[in-house]
Design a protein around this motif. Structure first.
Motif, short mmCIF file in Angstrom:
data_model
loop_
_atom_site.label_atom_id
_atom_site.label_comp_id
_atom_site.label_asym_id
_atom_site.label_seq_id
_atom_site.Cartn_x
_atom_site.Cartn_y
_atom_site.Cartn_z
N ALA A 112 41.37 26.65 32.05
CA ALA A 112 40.14 27.10 32.69
C ALA A 112 40.29 28.50 33.30
O ALA A 112 39.33 29.03 33.84
CB ALA A 112 39.75 26.12 33.79
N CYS A 113 41.47 29.08 33.21
CA CYS A 113 41.73 30.35 33.88
C CYS A 113 42.24 31.39 32.88
O CYS A 113 41.48 31.86 32.04
CB CYS A 113 42.71 30.13 35.02
N CYS A 114 43.49 31.73 32.92
CA CYS A 114 44.04 32.83 32.14
C CYS A 114 44.06 32.61 30.63
O CYS A 114 44.12 33.58 29.87
CB CYS A 114 45.43 33.18 32.64
N ALA A 115 43.99 31.38 30.18
CA ALA A 115 43.97 31.13 28.73
C ALA A 115 42.82 31.86 28.06
O ALA A 115 42.96 32.35 26.94
CB ALA A 115 43.90 29.64 28.43
N HIS A 116 41.67 31.96 28.73
CA HIS A 116 40.52 32.68 28.16
C HIS A 116 40.89 34.12 27.85
O HIS A 116 40.56 34.65 26.80
CB HIS A 116 39.33 32.68 29.13
N TRP A 117 41.55 34.76 28.81
CA TRP A 117 41.93 36.16 28.64
C TRP A 117 43.02 36.28 27.57
O TRP A 117 42.96 37.18 26.74
CB TRP A 117 42.37 36.79 29.96
N HIS A 118 43.97 35.38 27.59
CA HIS A 118 45.06 35.42 26.61
C HIS A 118 44.55 35.19 25.19
O HIS A 118 45.19 35.60 24.23
CB HIS A 118 46.15 34.41 26.97
N ASN A 119 43.41 34.52 25.07
CA ASN A 119 42.83 34.25 23.75
C ASN A 119 41.80 35.28 23.32
O ASN A 119 41.10 35.08 22.34
CB ASN A 119 42.23 32.85 23.72
N GLY A 120 41.67 36.39 24.06
CA GLY A 120 40.85 37.49 23.59
C GLY A 120 39.65 37.88 24.41
O GLY A 120 39.07 38.94 24.19
N ALA A 121 39.20 37.05 25.37
CA ALA A 121 38.08 37.43 26.22
C ALA A 121 38.53 38.56 27.16
O ALA A 121 39.71 38.66 27.51
CB ALA A 121 37.59 36.24 27.03
N ALA A 122 37.60 39.41 27.54
CA ALA A 122 37.93 40.54 28.42
C ALA A 122 37.85 40.13 29.89
O ALA A 122 36.79 39.71 30.35
CB ALA A 122 36.96 41.69 28.16
N PRO A 123 38.95 40.23 30.64
CA PRO A 123 38.88 39.95 32.06
C PRO A 123 37.85 40.86 32.73
O PRO A 123 37.80 42.05 32.43
CB PRO A 123 40.30 40.26 32.56
N PRO A 124 37.01 40.31 33.63
CA PRO A 124 35.91 41.09 34.21
C PRO A 124 36.31 42.10 35.28
O PRO A 124 35.52 42.99 35.60
CB PRO A 124 35.01 40.01 34.80
N THR A 125 37.50 41.96 35.85
CA THR A 125 37.94 42.86 36.92
C THR A 125 39.41 43.22 36.72
O THR A 125 40.14 42.53 35.99
CB THR A 125 37.80 42.21 38.31
N ALA A 126 39.84 44.27 37.41
CA ALA A 126 41.25 44.64 37.38
C ALA A 126 42.11 43.52 37.97
O ALA A 126 43.21 43.25 37.48
CB ALA A 126 41.47 45.95 38.14
N GLU A 127 41.61 42.85 39.01
CA GLU A 127 42.37 41.74 39.58
C GLU A 127 42.55 40.60 38.58
O GLU A 127 43.64 40.03 38.46
CB GLU A 127 41.73 41.20 40.85
N ALA A 128 41.49 40.27 37.85
CA ALA A 128 41.60 39.21 36.84
C ALA A 128 42.60 39.62 35.76
O ALA A 128 43.39 38.79 35.29
CB ALA A 128 40.23 38.93 36.22
#
Length: 133
Positions: free
Chosen positions: A18-34
């Protein structure tokens, strides 16, 4: 144990799925902190391709020595602050705690980020006193 069943290493308190897997799978994190949190999780999980892809092309190394001895055991990420420094730039100050060679360490860094075409990238960081790996 599958990565998706893990509590996310970034410290969000939610599952990795529900967290970092989204970003690791190609979605763009919305903020520098994310992005910072997802990069920490990528270090924990040794996801070198993700780390290189999220590193700005002007400062990106050719490769990372993620398996170099001693391999650190990442323990915790603490975000100290996250601030916009311009319309498409930001800094994130963090402390990452880890064990290596039988000793506890911390990496205290102020990282710089830039957003280009809707994607955040890590540029570089400045270590704080006593914060070098």
């Amino acid at each position: 144990m599958k990565k998706t069943n893990l509590v996310c290493p970034c410290g969000s308190g939610t599952s990795y799925a529900a967290c970092c897997a989204h970003w690791h799978n190609g979605a763009a994190p919305p903020t520098a902190e994310a992005l910072m949190r997802s990069r920490y999780s990528a270090f924990v999980l040794r996801l070198e391709p993700y780390l290189l892809a999220t590193w700005h092309s002007t400062t990106r190394p050719e490769s990372l020595a993620l398996e170099a001895e001693p391999v650190p055991k990442w323990l915790k990420l603490e975000i100290k602050r996250h601030s916009a420094t311009g319309p498409d730039t930001a800094i994130v100050e963090f402390i990452a705690y880890y064990r290596a060679g039988g000793q506890a360490h911390q990496l205290h860094e102020v990282s710089r980020f830039v957003c280009e075409k809707g994607r955040w990238y890590y540029i570089d960081g400045e270590f704080r006193l006593g914060g070098q790996p």
